[in-house]
Scaffold this active site. Structure first.
Site, mmCIF file in Angstrom:
data_model
loop_
_atom_site.group_PDB
_atom_site.id
_atom_site.type_symbol
_atom_site.label_atom_id
_atom_site.label_comp_id
_atom_site.label_asym_id
_atom_site.label_seq_id
_atom_site.Cartn_x
_atom_site.Cartn_y
_atom_site.Cartn_z
ATOM 1 C CG ASP A 101 -1.780 -1.270 1.234
ATOM 2 O OD1 ASP A 101 -2.285 -1.666 0.171
ATOM 3 O OD2 ASP A 101 -1.881 -1.887 2.307
ATOM 4 C CG HIS A 115 -1.524 -2.549 -7.099
ATOM 5 N ND1 HIS A 115 -0.562 -3.013 -7.953
ATOM 6 C CD2 HIS A 115 -1.177 -2.991 -5.872
ATOM 7 C CE1 HIS A 115 0.337 -3.707 -7.268
ATOM 8 N NE2 HIS A 115 -0.013 -3.715 -6.011
HETATM 9 P P1 IMP Z 1 -1.940 -12.790 3.105
HETATM 10 O O1 IMP Z 1 -0.907 -12.589 2.078
HETATM 11 O O2 IMP Z 1 -3.315 -12.463 2.614
HETATM 12 O O3 IMP Z 1 -1.866 -14.138 3.769
HETATM 13 O O4 IMP Z 1 -1.643 -11.743 4.280
HETATM 14 C C1 IMP Z 1 -0.462 -11.823 5.076
HETATM 15 C C2 IMP Z 1 -0.106 -10.452 5.642
HETATM 16 O O5 IMP Z 1 0.244 -9.595 4.564
HETATM 17 C C3 IMP Z 1 -1.263 -9.761 6.366
HETATM 18 O O6 IMP Z 1 -0.762 -8.927 7.395
HETATM 19 C C4 IMP Z 1 -1.867 -8.901 5.280
HETATM 20 O O7 IMP Z 1 -2.591 -7.828 5.801
HETATM 21 C C5 IMP Z 1 -0.641 -8.478 4.522
HETATM 22 N N1 IMP Z 1 -0.904 -8.176 3.099
HETATM 23 C C6 IMP Z 1 -1.096 -9.047 2.094
HETATM 24 N N2 IMP Z 1 -1.271 -8.409 0.934
HETATM 25 C C7 IMP Z 1 -1.190 -7.104 1.205
HETATM 26 C C8 IMP Z 1 -1.263 -5.918 0.401
HETATM 27 O O8 IMP Z 1 -1.419 -5.935 -0.817
HETATM 28 N N3 IMP Z 1 -1.136 -4.735 1.062
HETATM 29 C C9 IMP Z 1 -0.925 -4.680 2.394
HETATM 30 N N4 IMP Z 1 -0.836 -5.740 3.165
HETATM 31 C C10 IMP Z 1 -0.965 -6.949 2.585
HETATM 32 MG MG MG Z 2 -2.927 -2.115 -1.612
#
Ligand code: IMP
Ligand code: MG
Length: 338
Positions: free
Chosen positions: A13, A42
């Site tokens: 982000d 995005h």
């Molecule tokens: P997961 O990849 O969905 O298993 O999430 C694992 C960790 O990465 C969590 O803390 C999510 O909030 C974070 N996370 C995954 N994708 C994103 C993203 O695109 N932006 C911000 N945090 C992310």
């Molecule tokens: Mg994002």
């Protein structure tokens, strides 16, 4: 060099979508490539609309640019089809045969996993479960086998490499950020993939020789939607409110209010090293004072100027990147090029 890469320098982000869209508009790439899963949102503000993309490259804003999903991409077909319509990508989308389809069983098993959803804070799209099945070599559906996706399928490595041979320019848009890398990040509070430039190249089917500029994207502060480290986390409700409203710091896929902490120099230095970043792109500078350059003023003062000077410590890390883009608002062209 022909393939510019956009990477996140924090916990996702950072504004990679905005920077990717700006670069695609400005540099007129022939191809915009995306890899990774739909847990990564995005956001692009373009021609009066807000596009919260989960799969399409932000480079869609350039109508000439062909849009590519590399073999390291995981898709939820219904979400992708909505984005194809929304971005007018029907005739310029190319999908690698090895793109993995996230099936409902992946999404439901991830959402039922209390440890992942709670302790790790997974977004719950099923990306992690699909990655796990791939590593376990279980039966999976690939884009080439999917009844509605197979019409977009082409041999992406062949197509991109032939295009490179003819001098095409490409933008490779990575997902998430340094702190979330399963290799180099803050394990276990990480995503299920590596989130660095070399991995993105491999996931697209491109060798390391063709890497051009690597843009590392940062905000002047750090946000996190899930658990894990946030240095000097802001707890004051009133102070946080500015980030959640003016800063729009709400998860674009998860809908969660993002936690906010101070800029982490050590993570930024690591980002430059591991990605061999050649350019820094700063977004959300408008959340600092002294960034009101929208009325034609061409330089920053106050907190914004002070923040940009602390970046000298990041630019002192090999390969000595330059601060190139500073974004001071959500609009596509709200960018100062230095
Ligand atoms: P997961 O990849 O969905 O298993 O999430 C694992 C960790 O990465 C969590 O803390 C999510 O909030 C974070 N996370 C995954 N994708 C994103 C993203 O695109 N932006 C911000 N945090 C992310
Ligand atoms: Mg994002």
């Amino acid at each position: 060099m022909p393939v510019d890469i956009v990477v996140g320098g924090q916990a996702g982000d950072e504004g990679k979508g905005k920077i990717g869209a700006y670069l695609a508009h400005k540099n007129d790439y022939d191809y915009a490539i995306r890899v990774g899963g739909p847990n990564a949102g995005h956001t692009v503000f373009y021609e009066g609309s807000i596009y919260a993309l989960k799969t399409m490259p932000a480079g869609f804003v350039n109508k000439r640019t062909k849009l590519v999903l590399g073999a390291g991409t995981y898709v939820i077909p219904e979400w992708l089809e909505k984005e194809i319509k929304l971005t007018g990508a029907e005739r310029r989308l190319i999908i690698d045969p090895h793109v993995v389809v996230i099936e409902p069983r992946h999404t439901s098993s991830e959402r039922a996993d209390a440890r992942l959803m709670g302790k790790i804070g997974s977004v719950g799209t099923g990306l992690g479960a699909a990655v796990r099945d791939r590593i376990d070599r279980k039966k999976l559906m690939f884009a080439k086998d999917h009844p509605r996706l197979k019409k977009y399928v082409k041999d992406v490595p062949e197509l991109l490499n032939k295009a490179l041979a003819k001098g095409s320019k490409m933008l490779l848009e990575g997902t998430q950020g340094m702190k979330l890398s399963v290799l180099h990040g803050e394990y276990p509070f990480v995503t299920s993939r590596d989130t660095t430039a070399s991995t993105f190249m491999g996931e697209a089917g491109l060798g390391p020789k063709y890497a051009g500029d690597v843009y590392a994207v940062f905000k002047p502060y750090v946000t996190r939607v899930g658990p894990g480290l946030v240095s000097k986390e802001l707890k004051d409700k009133k102070a946080l409110n500015k980030y959640h409203t003016a800063g729009r710091e709400v998860g674009s896929v998860s809908g969660r209010l993002r936690r906010v902490g101070e800029f982490e120099l050590d993570v930024a230095r690591m980002t430059v090293r591991i990605n061999s970043a050649t350019k820094l792109a700063i977004t959300h500078i408008d959340l600092l004072d002294g960034a009101d350059i929208s009325r034609g003023i061409k330089s920053f003062t106050g907190g914004a100027k002070k923040f940009l000077s602390t970046l000298e410590q990041v630019c002192a890390v090999y390969p000595y990147p330059k601060v190139k883009l500073v974004s001071y608002g959500p609009g596509l062209m709200d960018v100062l090029e230095l």
